[in-house]
Scaffold this motif. Structure first.
Motif, PDB file in Angstrom:
ATOM      1  N   ASN A 174      -0.536  -6.983   8.261  1.00  0.00           N
ATOM      2  CA  ASN A 174       0.899  -7.042   8.543  1.00  0.00           C
ATOM      3  C   ASN A 174       1.734  -6.240   7.786  1.00  0.00           C
ATOM      4  OD1 ASN A 174       0.528  -9.090  10.184  1.00  0.00           O
ATOM      5  ND2 ASN A 174       0.862 -10.894   8.928  1.00  0.00           N
ATOM      6  N   GLU A 175       1.564  -5.962   6.597  1.00  0.00           N
ATOM      7  CA  GLU A 175       2.343  -4.976   5.649  1.00  0.00           C
ATOM      8  C   GLU A 175       2.072  -3.624   6.300  1.00  0.00           C
ATOM      9  OE1 GLU A 175       0.658  -7.679   4.463  1.00  0.00           O
ATOM     10  OE2 GLU A 175       2.338  -8.921   3.745  1.00  0.00           O
ATOM     11  N   VAL A 176       0.791  -3.531   6.813  1.00  0.00           N
ATOM     12  CA  VAL A 176       0.456  -2.051   6.972  1.00  0.00           C
ATOM     13  C   VAL A 176       1.232  -1.754   8.060  1.00  0.00           C
ATOM     14  CG1 VAL A 176      -1.240  -0.625   8.038  1.00  0.00           C
ATOM     15  CG2 VAL A 176      -1.708  -2.026   5.802  1.00  0.00           C
ATOM     16  N   ILE A 177       1.520  -2.325   8.805  1.00  0.00           N
ATOM     17  CA  ILE A 177       2.223  -2.142  10.374  1.00  0.00           C
ATOM     18  C   ILE A 177       3.983  -2.371   9.797  1.00  0.00           C
ATOM     19  CG2 ILE A 177       2.877  -3.168  12.447  1.00  0.00           C
ATOM     20  CD1 ILE A 177      -0.127  -4.089  12.533  1.00  0.00           C
ATOM     21  N   GLY A 178       4.244  -3.448   9.286  1.00  0.00           N
ATOM     22  CA  GLY A 178       5.679  -3.813   8.859  1.00  0.00           C
ATOM     23  C   GLY A 178       6.257  -3.401   7.831  1.00  0.00           C
TER      24      GLY A 178
ATOM     25  N   ILE B 207       2.735   4.170   4.261  1.00  0.00           N
ATOM     26  CA  ILE B 207       3.611   3.593   5.092  1.00  0.00           C
ATOM     27  C   ILE B 207       4.848   3.832   4.434  1.00  0.00           C
ATOM     28  CG2 ILE B 207       1.894   1.711   5.532  1.00  0.00           C
ATOM     29  CD1 ILE B 207       3.085  -0.378   3.952  1.00  0.00           C
ATOM     30  N   GLY B 208       5.386   4.368   3.688  1.00  0.00           N
ATOM     31  CA  GLY B 208       6.634   4.827   3.314  1.00  0.00           C
ATOM     32  C   GLY B 208       7.511   3.667   2.818  1.00  0.00           C
ATOM     33  N   ASP B 209       6.793   2.785   1.963  1.00  0.00           N
ATOM     34  CA  ASP B 209       7.900   1.971   1.231  1.00  0.00           C
ATOM     35  C   ASP B 209       8.425   2.580   0.269  1.00  0.00           C
ATOM     36  OD1 ASP B 209       6.606  -0.261   2.531  1.00  0.00           O
ATOM     37  OD2 ASP B 209       5.692  -1.170   0.816  1.00  0.00           O
ATOM     38  N   ASP B 210       9.770   2.267   0.110  1.00  0.00           N
ATOM     39  CA  ASP B 210      10.799   2.799  -0.799  1.00  0.00           C
ATOM     40  C   ASP B 210      10.923   1.936  -2.148  1.00  0.00           C
ATOM     41  OD1 ASP B 210      12.689   3.923  -1.956  1.00  0.00           O
ATOM     42  OD2 ASP B 210      14.310   3.516  -0.751  1.00  0.00           O
ATOM     43  N   ILE B 211       9.802   2.501  -3.031  1.00  0.00           N
ATOM     44  CA  ILE B 211       9.607   1.757  -4.159  1.00  0.00           C
ATOM     45  C   ILE B 211      10.951   1.929  -5.158  1.00  0.00           C
ATOM     46  CG2 ILE B 211       8.466   1.573  -6.231  1.00  0.00           C
ATOM     47  CD1 ILE B 211       6.869   0.977  -3.625  1.00  0.00           C
ATOM     48  N   ASP B 212      11.583   3.139  -5.068  1.00  0.00           N
ATOM     49  CA  ASP B 212      12.674   3.144  -5.873  1.00  0.00           C
ATOM     50  C   ASP B 212      13.734   2.403  -5.219  1.00  0.00           C
ATOM     51  OD1 ASP B 212      11.736   5.351  -8.123  1.00  0.00           O
ATOM     52  OD2 ASP B 212      10.645   5.884  -5.986  1.00  0.00           O
ATOM     53  N   GLY B 213      13.976   2.468  -3.946  1.00  0.00           N
ATOM     54  CA  GLY B 213      15.165   1.747  -3.621  1.00  0.00           C
ATOM     55  C   GLY B 213      14.974   0.328  -3.964  1.00  0.00           C
ATOM     56  N   VAL B 214      13.833  -0.185  -3.868  1.00  0.00           N
ATOM     57  CA  VAL B 214      13.852  -1.767  -4.213  1.00  0.00           C
ATOM     58  C   VAL B 214      14.167  -2.015  -5.712  1.00  0.00           C
ATOM     59  CG1 VAL B 214      12.195  -3.644  -4.330  1.00  0.00           C
ATOM     60  CG2 VAL B 214      11.768  -2.225  -2.393  1.00  0.00           C
TER      61      VAL B 214
END
Lengths: 513, 446
Positions: A111-115, A148-155
C-alpha cells in the motif's frame, strides 16, 4: 567543504573517487588512483555486502537516549536485532544509567509503495516521542521511500514543532552508493544539520573572571576525539590515557555520545580523527563553520602510527617535548614486554583484511613484530590511504580492494597458505573453513589501539598460534561453495576494469589540455 | 491506524526467503537486490538465530547482484543475467534460486523471465519475487515453498501411502527448526511413515523432488506454510492438515492423534507409541520430583512468541510444568482471521489455565500489557504479587523480564544470547530439553 545546506551529502564515489574493486599491488594501485581510473571498476560476479544504511546504524544505534526510526520495508535494519542485547551493555560502559536504544521500522508494504509512506513515518515519530521521551529521534531513510518520493525532511519540519526530541533525518539509501563508508558522511550530515550548534551559556549572576579564564583555558585544551563503531571502550580508555598524559580534555564522539554532546564540538580547540577515512566530512565542516582545526593521521594502531598520532596532536599544542618523553617511556616498557612474543611470531606468514586504514596500520605492526605480510585486502580505497601506502616497504605487495567478496579471499588463502589470517567480521567464519588460525581485525571488546593494543595484539596472535585446532578441524570436515577450478584461476578474474568511464582527475587533465 | 513495528522479530520476505534457501541442501540462493540487502540479512540471521553462521553459500558469500543507482536508472536485468551465469560457473550447487529485493521489483526488472532463460537451457535455476514490501520472513518462507512445489517438485500420479511431507516449522525464524523437524520426523517414523521435512537432518533435494508422491502434507502451524499447502494440493493433488506445534506430553499426544486420525493409523499403534514416549519422558521428569517440590519451582509466567511457539510453550508450561502462564503476547503480523484461529488454541488446556492472549508486534509494549492484566501494588501490606515469575520470550524481552524481576529464557527469534545447534523443543524429547533449560536458569546461581 560546505554541503550542509544540501538535504543529503554526495556519495563517496563522487566526493572522494572511492573505489571497491581492484586486484594487484600497492604501487600499481597508487598510480592508478592518481590517474583517477579505478572508480569505474566493478565485479561481474559479486557477493553480499553491507550498504550505507547498515553501516549508519552501526553508529546511530550507539547514540544514547535516542530512538531510531528505520523508514523502509520490514526487513531494513533487521541486523540490529542481533546486537540489541550487547549494545545496551556497551552503552552502560559509557553511562551506567544508559537506556537501550530502541528502533522502530515503518513497515512499508504494498500500500505504501503505491500511496506513499509519510503517514507511517509520522505515526512512528509520534509513537517514539510519546513512548520513550528520547532526546533525539533519528530517522534513517532506506531505498523504497527514496524511490516513491517520500518527503522525509518535510515530515520532520512539520513534526519538529510538536515533539520535544530533536529530529535527525539521515539520508542513507543503500542503492545510492557501492561504498558503504558513505554512511559516515550521511550520519555526520544528519548530525551537523541538527545536533551541532554552539551551546547556550548562561551569563553569571556574579561575575567571576577567574572561573571564566579557567573555562577558556579548559576549552583551549579540549579535543574532539572522533571514535569509530568498531572500537571498544578499552580502546577509548587507552587513547584517553595517552591524551590525558598531555593534559588534554576529550569530547569523545560520535559513537556512544549523547545528542547534546555534539554542541560541545563547536567550542573545542581541535578535532582528532582516530581513523583517517572516517571523519573528514565532519571535521572539514566543523572547521569551515566553527573554526575548529583538525588532524587526520592514520590510526593509532601499532607503535609507529600511535607515535605519529600522538606527535601530531602534541605539535598542535606545542607539547612536543612532553610527547617525546611520553613516547619514550611507553615504548621502552612495551619493547621489553614484546620480547617473548617476537620469538613466537617471527617469520609467521599472514594475510590481513578489513577497512583500509586499519589494514595498513595492522600490516605495519605485524611486520614490526616480525611476521611476514603476504597481502592486504581492504574494503575500499580512497586518498586517505595514500600516505600509509607510500610508506609501505614492499611496493609489490598483493593488494585487493573488495567489500567482502570472500570468493576472492578464498582463492588468495588457498594460494598463499598463510600461517595466520586477520579479518573483518563476517569474513572470518568463511576463512576459517580453510584452516588458518584467525584474529579478528577488530572487536568491540578487547583492545587494539595505542601501546596496550600493541601488546594485546601480540599476545592474542601468540595465543591463536598455540592451538589452531578448531579451524584446522573445520577445514578437514567442511568446504566452501566454490568449484575446484576457481582455485587455479586468477583471483581477480571477475573484476571488470575494461571500458571504465574517465575518472574526474583524468577528465580535468583533458579539459586543461 | 498505522502499522509501524517497534523492533520487528523477523526480516522481510527477502530475508525469510534467504533464511529458507540457505538451509535447503545443496541450494545456492542468488539475490537480485541492492547492495546491503544481503549484508543486512547475513548479520541478522547469524546473530539473531542462535549463531547460525554463514552456512554453505550465504552470509557474506551469498551471491548478489548488488545493484545500485545506475542499474535503477537503466534496469538491472543485464546485471542479473551476468550474475547468474557467473554463479553457475563459480559455485558448486544443485539448485540455484534467485530471489528479489524491493528495488528491482519497483523498477520492473523481469527476474522470472531472465531466470527462465537459464532454466530453458537446462540449468537448475528457479526464481521468485520476494520484495521486502511484500511481507515479512514468514511470507518469504511461503513464497519459496510455493515456488518449489510448483516448479521443482515432480508431478506424480502414484501416491505412496507410507510417505508424508511435513513443514510449517519455519527454518531460522524458528531458531530450533532443525532439532524440531528431527523430532517430529522421528515421531511419525514410529507410526510407520517416511517423512520429508526438506530442511531437517539427512534431507536431500531428491526428497523434495519426489515429495509429490506423498499421501498427506502435515503443516505444523496455523499460519505459516498454508499458502504453500494450497499450492501443493492444487498442483500435486495431495491434501493437507494443519496441526499446532507440539511441545510436551499433552501437546504431542494431541499432535500424534490428529495426524494418526488423518492417516487412519490403527488406534492401538498410536496408543503404543504414545505410551512408549510418555514412559521415557516421565522416567526423566521423575528426577525433578524432589527439586520441583523442595524448592517450589512453580512459577507465574509470561510468554512472548510467534503464533507457532506461543501456544506450544503455553501448553507446555501450563499442562506439563504446572505453571501459571497468565499473559501471552503473540508477536507476528496476522490477519483478523488468523488471529481468531490462533487464539482458539488457548482454550483447551487440561490444567484449565486460560491466559490473557494479546496480539502485539511491538517490543516496547510488554509492560503495558502486563500492567493491564495485573493490578499494581498500591502500597498494600498484603499484595498478590506476580511472583515468583518467569519470562519465556526472545532476547528482546530480557528488559521486560528484568523490570519484572523475573528470570528469562530466549526461545523465539531473536535469540542472540544463546548458541543453538541441534537442540529441539518439540515433542517429548524437546520438552525434556526445554525443562532442562528453564529449570537450569532457576538453579543457575546455586
Amino acid at each position: 567543504m560546505d554541503y550542509v545546506r544540501e538535504k543529503a551529502p554526495p556519495v563517496r564515489e563522487d566526493r572522494l573517487q572511492t573505489c571497491n574493486a581492484y586486484g594487484g599491488n600497492c604501487c600499481d594501485l597508487a598510480g592508478k588512483s592518481k590517474q583517477g581510473c579505478l572508480i569505474g571498476a566493478r565485479r561481474t560476479f559479486a557477493q553480499a555486502q553491507g550498504c550505507q544504511l547498515n553501516l549508519s546504524l552501526a553508529i546511530l544505534n550507539t547514540i544514547r537516549d535516542s530512538v531510531i526510526i528505520v523508514h523502509g520495508p520490514i526487513g531494513c535494519g533487521g541486523s540490529s536485532a542481533s546486537s540489541a542485547g550487547i549494545n545496551k551493555n556497551f552503552l552502560k560502559l559509557r553511562d551506567a544509567g544508559a537506556r537501550d536504544v530502541p528502533w522502530i521500522n515503518t513497515n512499508l508494504g504494498n500500500n505504501e509503495v503505491i500511496g506513499g509512506g509519510e503517514a507511517n513515518l509520522r505515526a512512528a515519530i509520534l509513537h517514539a516521542e510519546k513512548e520513550f521521551r528520547p532526546s533525539a529521534i533519528i530517522i534513517v531513510n532506506s531505498c523504497v521511500p527514496a524511490i516513491i518520493g517520500d518527503d522525509i525532511d518535510g515530515v520532520v519540519a512539520e513534526l519538529q514543532k510538536e515533539v520535544n526530541a530533536r529530529l535527525v533525518p539521515v539520508h542513507c539509501e543503500g542503492f545510492k552508493t557501492r561504498i558503504s563508508a558513505s554512511a559516515y558522511d550521511s550520519v555526520y550530515h544528519g548530525i551537523l544539520r541538527n545536533l551541532v550548534y554552539p551551546p547556550e551559556h548562561e551569563a553569571r549572576v556574579m561575575p567571576d573572571e577567574l572561573e571564566d579564564l579557567k573555562e577558556k583555558y579548559r576549552l583551549s585544551r579540549t579535543v574532539n576525539l572522533l571514535n569509530v563503531a568498531s572500537m571498544s571502550r578499552a580502546d577509548e580508555v587507552e587513547l584517553t590515557r595517552l591524551l590525558k598524559a598531555l593534559d588534554l580534555n576529550l569530547n569523545i564522539m560520535p559513537c556512544y555520545a549523547h545528542p547534546d554532546d555534539f554542541q560541545g564540538a563547536t567550542e573545542a580547540a581541535l578535532s582528532v580523527c582516530i581513523c583517517a577515512t572516517h571523519d573528514d566530512y565532519f571535521v572539514e565542516h566543523l572547521k569551515e563553520r566553527y573554526g575548529v582545526p583538525f588532524i587526520i593521521s592514520g590510526i593509532p594502531i601499532g607503535i609507529r602510527y600511535t607515535n605519529q598520532w600522538i606527535m601530531e596532536i602534541a605539535r598542535f599544542f606545542k607539547l612536543e617535548d612532553a610527547a617525546r618523553r611520553l613516547i619514550a617511556a611507553e615504548t621502552g616498557e612495551l619493547e621489553q614486554a614484546l620480547i617473548p612474543y617476537r620469538e613466537v611470531l617471527r617469520g609467521k606468514r599472514v594475510l590481513i583484511g578489513a577497512g583500509e586504514i586499519r589494514v595498513l596500520a595492522m600490516a605495519e605492526l605485524l611486520r614490526y613484530l616480525g611476521l611476514e605480510v603476504l597481502g592486504l585486502r581492504v574494503h575500499h580505497y580512497d586518498k586517505f590511504a595514500d600516505a600509509m601506502l607510500s610508506e609501505m616497504p614492499d611496493e609489490k605487495l598483493m593488494y585487493n580492494v573488495a567489500t567482502g567478496q570472500p570468493f576472492e579471499q578464498a582463492n588468495l588463502l588457498a594460494r598463499l597458505q598463510p600461517d595466520l589470517f586477520v579479518g573483518h567480521t563476517g569474513a572470518n567464519g568463511l576463512a576459517a573453513k580453510q584452516g588458518p588460525p584467525i584474529m579478528p581485525a577488530f572487536q568491540q571488546s578487547g583492545i587494539y589501539m595505542g601501546y596496550n593494543g600493541v601488546f594485546e595484539i601480540a599476545r592474542k596472535l601468540a595465543r591463536k598460534l598455540r592451538n589452531p585446532a578448531f579451524n584446522r578441524n573445520l577445514a578437514a570436515n567442511t568446504r566452501l561453495p566454490y568449484v575446484q577450478e576457481w582455485y587455479d584461476q586468477d583471483p581477480f578474474s571477475y573484476i571488470d576494469t575494461g571500458d571504465m568511464p574517465v575518472g574526474p582527475v583524468e577528465a580535468e587533465q583533458r579539459n586543461a589540455g | 491506524m498505522s502499522n509501524f513495528v517497534d523492533r520487528p522479530r523477523y526480516l522481510c520476505a527477502l530475508g525469510g526467503a534467504v533464511g529458507t534457501l540457505k538451509v535447503l541442501p545443496r541450494t545456492i540462493p542468488i539475490i537480485h537486490a541492492a547492495a546491503g540487502c544481503g549484508g543486512n540479512i547475513a548479520n541478522a540471521l547469524n546473530g539473531s538465530a542462535g549463531y547460525l553462521g554463514s552456512g554453505y553459500c550465504a552470509g557474506q558469500a551469498l551471491p548478489s547482484t548488488n545493484i545500485y543507482e545506475k542499474d535503477i536508472v537503466f534496469g538491472g536485468e543485464e546485471r542479473l543475467e551476468e550474475q547468474i551465469s557467473n554463479t553457475l560457473r563459480l559455485i558448486d550447487g544443485d539448485l540455484f534460486f534467485v530471489v528479489t529485493g524491493c528495488m528491482v521489483e519497483m523498477i520492473g526488472d523481469d527476474t522470472l523471465s531472465v531466470s527462465r532463460r537459464f532454466r530453458n537451457q537446462g540449468y537448475p535455476v528457479l526464481a521468485a519475487e520476494t520484495a521486502g514490501f511484500k511481507g515479512n520472513s514468514y511470507r518469504g518462507y511461503d513464497i519459496v515453498l510455493e515456488t518449489l512445489f510448483r516448479e521443482y517438485v515432480d508431478v506424480s500420479s502414484v501416491k505412496d501411502p507410507k510417505t508424508v511431507n511435513l513443514w510449517g516449522v519455519v527454518p531460522v525464524q524458528d531458531v530450533f527448526w532443525m532439532g524440531n523437524l528431527n523430532v517430529l520426523k522421528s515421531l511419525l517414523g514410529q507410526l510407520g511413515y517416511r517423512v520429508n521435512t526438506f530442511f531437517g537432518e539427512g534431507e536431500t533435494l531428491d526428497n523434495l523432488k519426489g515429495a509429490g508422491s506423498a499421501s498427506l502434507n502435515i503443516v505444523v502451524s496455523d499460519t505459516f506454510g498454508i499458502q504453500a499447502a494450497k499450492v501443493f494440493e492444487e498442483v500435486h493433488g495431495v491434501p493437507y492438515i494443519t496441526v499446532p506445534l507440539p511441545i510436551g506430553s499433552a501437546g504431542t499426544e494431541r499432535f500424534l492423534r490428529t495426524v494418526a486420525a488423518a492417516l487412519q493409523v490403527d488406534e492401538a499403534i498410536v496408543g503404543q507409541v504414545i505410551a512408549g514416549e510418555k514412559a521415557r519422558y516421565y522416567a526423566y521428569l521423575e528426577r525433578l520430583s524432589d527439586v520441583y517440590n523442595d524448592l517450589d519451582l512453580q512459577r507465574y509466567c509470561v510468554i512472548v512468541g510467534d503464533s507457532n511457539y506461543a501456544q506450544a510453550l503455553t501448553g507446555f508450561v501450563a499442562d506439563d510444568l504446572g505453571w501459571l502462564p497468565e499473559l501471552v503476547v503473540i508477536t507476528d503480523i496476522l490477519t483478523d482471521e488468523e488471529q481468531k484461529l490462533v487464539a482458539g488454541r488457548f482454550g483447551g488446556f487440561a490444567s484449565g489455565i486460560a491466559p490473557r492472549v494479546v496480539f502485539d508486534t511491538d517490543a516496547g509494549n510488554m509492560s503495558r500489557h502486563f500492567n493491564d492484566l495485573w493490578p499494581r501494588n498500591r502500597s498494600q501490606r498484603y499484595y498478590d504479587a506476580f511472583s515468583p515469575a518467569f519470562v519465556i520470550g526472545s532476547a528482546f524481552d530480557r528488559d521486560f523480564a528484568e523490570k519484572l524481576g523475573a528470570p528469562h529464557l530466549s526461545v523465539s527469534y531473536p535469540v542472540s544470547n544463546r548458541v543453538v545447534l541441534d537442540r529441539a523443543y518439540a515433542g517429548y524429547a524437546g520438552a525434556l530439553r526445554l525443562t532442562e533449560d528453564i529449570l537450569s536458569v532457576l538453579v543457575g546461581n546455586r
